[in-house]
Design a protein around this motif. Sequence first.
Motif, PDB file in Angstrom:
ATOM      1  N   VAL A 275       3.465   9.434  -6.322  1.00 27.01           N
ATOM      2  CA  VAL A 275       2.437   8.973  -5.981  1.00 27.01           C
ATOM      3  C   VAL A 275       3.027   8.047  -4.405  1.00 27.01           C
ATOM      4  O   VAL A 275       3.793   7.108  -5.017  1.00 27.01           O
ATOM      5  CB  VAL A 275       1.413   8.215  -6.719  1.00 27.01           C
ATOM      6  CG1 VAL A 275       0.452   9.104  -7.612  1.00 27.01           C
ATOM      7  CG2 VAL A 275       1.827   7.247  -7.684  1.00 27.01           C
ATOM      8  N   PRO A 278       0.721   2.589  -3.036  1.00 26.52           N
ATOM      9  CA  PRO A 278      -0.426   1.363  -3.750  1.00 26.52           C
ATOM     10  C   PRO A 278      -0.964   1.755  -4.941  1.00 26.52           C
ATOM     11  O   PRO A 278      -1.788   0.590  -5.394  1.00 26.52           O
ATOM     12  CB  PRO A 278      -1.194   1.941  -2.570  1.00 26.52           C
ATOM     13  CG  PRO A 278      -0.750   2.342  -1.444  1.00 26.52           C
ATOM     14  CD  PRO A 278       0.672   2.631  -1.773  1.00 26.52           C
ATOM     15  N   ALA A 279      -0.911   3.302  -5.199  1.00 27.28           N
ATOM     16  CA  ALA A 279      -1.116   3.784  -6.270  1.00 27.28           C
ATOM     17  C   ALA A 279      -1.405   3.269  -7.749  1.00 27.28           C
ATOM     18  O   ALA A 279      -1.480   2.691  -8.391  1.00 27.28           O
ATOM     19  CB  ALA A 279      -1.558   5.083  -6.456  1.00 27.28           C
ATOM     20  N   ILE A 280       0.435   3.264  -8.134  1.00 28.49           N
ATOM     21  CA  ILE A 280       1.673   2.944  -8.998  1.00 28.49           C
ATOM     22  C   ILE A 280       1.313   1.309  -8.889  1.00 28.49           C
ATOM     23  O   ILE A 280       1.023   0.689 -10.171  1.00 28.49           O
ATOM     24  CB  ILE A 280       2.439   3.324  -8.965  1.00 28.49           C
ATOM     25  CG1 ILE A 280       2.773   2.736 -10.851  1.00 28.49           C
ATOM     26  CG2 ILE A 280       3.486   2.534  -8.168  1.00 28.49           C
ATOM     27  CD1 ILE A 280       3.689   3.672 -10.828  1.00 28.49           C
ATOM     28  N   HIS A 281       1.574   0.580  -8.019  1.00 28.92           N
ATOM     29  CA  HIS A 281       1.269  -1.242  -7.704  1.00 28.92           C
ATOM     30  C   HIS A 281      -0.471  -1.366  -8.010  1.00 28.92           C
ATOM     31  O   HIS A 281      -0.555  -2.163  -9.033  1.00 28.92           O
ATOM     32  CB  HIS A 281       1.369  -1.666  -6.494  1.00 28.92           C
ATOM     33  CG  HIS A 281       1.161  -2.668  -6.164  1.00 28.92           C
ATOM     34  ND1 HIS A 281      -0.179  -3.226  -5.762  1.00 28.92           N
ATOM     35  CD2 HIS A 281       1.490  -4.223  -6.010  1.00 28.92           C
ATOM     36  CE1 HIS A 281      -0.393  -4.928  -5.681  1.00 28.92           C
ATOM     37  NE2 HIS A 281       1.478  -4.775  -5.825  1.00 28.92           N
ATOM     38  N   ALA A 282      -1.647  -0.726  -8.102  1.00 24.27           N
ATOM     39  CA  ALA A 282      -3.210  -0.508  -8.550  1.00 24.27           C
ATOM     40  C   ALA A 282      -2.643  -0.771  -9.935  1.00 24.27           C
ATOM     41  O   ALA A 282      -3.290  -1.735 -10.151  1.00 24.27           O
ATOM     42  CB  ALA A 282      -4.474   0.169  -7.739  1.00 24.27           C
ATOM     43  N   VAL A 283      -1.848   0.369 -10.530  1.00 27.66           N
ATOM     44  CA  VAL A 283      -2.317   0.389 -11.923  1.00 27.66           C
ATOM     45  C   VAL A 283      -1.242  -0.962 -12.657  1.00 27.66           C
ATOM     46  O   VAL A 283      -1.940  -1.267 -13.725  1.00 27.66           O
ATOM     47  CB  VAL A 283      -0.972   1.429 -12.296  1.00 27.66           C
ATOM     48  CG1 VAL A 283      -1.406   2.093 -13.958  1.00 27.66           C
ATOM     49  CG2 VAL A 283      -2.210   2.695 -12.132  1.00 27.66           C
ATOM     50  N   GLU A 360       3.964  10.568   0.066  1.00 21.75           N
ATOM     51  CA  GLU A 360       3.111  10.435  -1.414  1.00 21.75           C
ATOM     52  C   GLU A 360       4.042   9.942  -2.526  1.00 21.75           C
ATOM     53  O   GLU A 360       3.363  10.682  -3.657  1.00 21.75           O
ATOM     54  CB  GLU A 360       2.315  11.682  -1.594  1.00 21.75           C
ATOM     55  CG  GLU A 360       1.843  11.547  -0.904  1.00 21.75           C
ATOM     56  CD  GLU A 360       0.516  11.039  -0.679  1.00 21.75           C
ATOM     57  OE1 GLU A 360      -0.368  10.162  -1.402  1.00 21.75           O
ATOM     58  OE2 GLU A 360      -0.383  10.564   0.949  1.00 21.75           O
ATOM     59  N   SER A 362       7.058   7.302  -4.938  1.00 28.66           N
ATOM     60  CA  SER A 362       7.211   6.486  -4.727  1.00 28.66           C
ATOM     61  C   SER A 362       9.242   6.383  -5.674  1.00 28.66           C
ATOM     62  O   SER A 362       9.096   6.536  -6.533  1.00 28.66           O
ATOM     63  CB  SER A 362       6.561   4.903  -5.254  1.00 28.66           C
ATOM     64  OG  SER A 362       5.208   5.353  -4.853  1.00 28.66           O
ATOM     65  N   THR A 406       3.582   4.667 -15.108  1.00 30.26           N
ATOM     66  CA  THR A 406       3.687   5.941 -14.071  1.00 30.26           C
ATOM     67  C   THR A 406       2.948   7.110 -14.078  1.00 30.26           C
ATOM     68  O   THR A 406       2.594   7.472 -13.323  1.00 30.26           O
ATOM     69  CB  THR A 406       5.861   6.883 -13.904  1.00 30.26           C
ATOM     70  OG1 THR A 406       5.888   7.315 -15.353  1.00 30.26           O
ATOM     71  CG2 THR A 406       6.182   6.063 -13.294  1.00 30.26           C
ATOM     72  N   ALA A 409      -0.747   6.426 -13.256  1.00 30.19           N
ATOM     73  CA  ALA A 409      -0.421   6.473 -11.595  1.00 30.19           C
ATOM     74  C   ALA A 409      -0.890   8.333 -11.240  1.00 30.19           C
ATOM     75  O   ALA A 409      -1.594   8.661 -10.081  1.00 30.19           O
ATOM     76  CB  ALA A 409       0.277   5.716 -10.913  1.00 30.19           C
ATOM     77  N   GLU A 410      -0.367   9.043 -12.194  1.00 28.96           N
ATOM     78  CA  GLU A 410      -0.036  10.398 -11.464  1.00 28.96           C
ATOM     79  C   GLU A 410      -1.535  10.739 -12.375  1.00 28.96           C
ATOM     80  O   GLU A 410      -1.494  12.090 -12.000  1.00 28.96           O
ATOM     81  CB  GLU A 410       1.436  10.563 -12.372  1.00 28.96           C
ATOM     82  CG  GLU A 410       2.599  10.092 -11.655  1.00 28.96           C
ATOM     83  CD  GLU A 410       4.064  10.395 -11.735  1.00 28.96           C
ATOM     84  OE1 GLU A 410       4.350  10.827 -11.351  1.00 28.96           O
ATOM     85  OE2 GLU A 410       3.744  11.367 -12.692  1.00 28.96           O
TER      86      GLU A 410
END
Length: 413
Positions: A275, A278-283, A360, A362, A406, A409-410
């Motif tokens: 991802v 931003p996606a894993i940062h949000a988690v 897409e 990280s 991870t 996030a995934e």
Amino acid sequence: MSFVRRGPPAAVALVTASLAVSPSAVDAKTMRLTSRADTLPLPTLVQLCSRGSVALIEANADGTSRQVVLFAVLKAPPSRVYDVLMDIERYPDFLSTIDRTRILGRKNGMVAFEWALDLPLFGLDGVRLQRGRRPTIVESRGHSGDLRGTRERWELYPVDGGTLVAFYRALDIETGGFILRTLVDLEPSTESGANLSSGFIHLRGLERHLADAPAPVAEPTPRTGPVPPFDLLGLGRRWSVDALAPLLAHGQLAVIESHRDGTLKQVAILSLADVAPPAIHAVVANPARYPEFMPNISRQRVTRRDDGQLHMAWTLKTPVSSMSGTALMTVGSDTVEVNALTGDVPRARLLWRFIPLGKERSVVAYYTYSDIRAASWVTRLLLNAEPLLEHGMVAAAGAVAMTAMTARAEGRR
């Protein structure tokens, strides 16, 4: 000549001639090892090992451990390292992971030996088979008793100043005792942690022996005050993602660093995430949701302060202990930092960094330090018996956290 690519050798007759084999031996989970010799970036590993011990933590799709590979540069030529590894009767002199050994016999280059380990909460023993190809390969596998499905492999690479060691380990949890099995049932990635902790202790014992260095202080002077900032690896500057890609393609990478007195300095866990940052940062930045996908966190009460920081009151439970405390989270544009305030682990610091890899993907870097000696009576008991467990336990907890974040996030948790 390799346990990695071929089935068990016919030399099992060596053992069956000298002892009765328990029928339960066939019930063990037979682990497999996969050599990474063809893809290891040796110059990069040598550089990373200048920081400390390095571990590649590989998992199966269901979260169970596939294998752990530990790397270190030892100040001895491969032939010397090989001779020490094959001198099984001397293991108790320098390996705290083994208390007793006894050679049962030798045949066609294979050695069969009994081993035993006395732990604070339980004891383990069994029979192993070992063979080598001088001066580059040593392999061993369990035959009967505890951990009988476990596989190990040593690859020895000559480098400037000594030997780069790659120590592969696949631990058979099913025959490792009730406590270990229960912890893995609660959180499957704990299996990799057990692999990592025991393998790290084994490797450090070998390292000290070859350097003729004293054992670590049983009770080092406790550190006090705030945990200092992390010594960052310099990803994107000193270390390019391309240089680390061959390792990260197989699993998580842990860099475990120590102070001069042998106590833990910090652990850095690196992993790929499918991802964007931003996606894993949000988690990671939403701790109120952690109990939904991290089973060992039973409670996490989060309060936003006027300055924007998040105050967290947490409780963590395992089958053998319970811990609680408070911490403060600071969320940056591309970082998340946590500092402990009070509780069972009052000296702890965490830092997450998120590096883009294409559009897409990280590279996630997770730096962690926890002074876990006061965490619980179980922890104190274990660390009094083996101080180096501190390194493995903190690294293992970091690997568990990385796996959970991870996966969430995934969309896998």
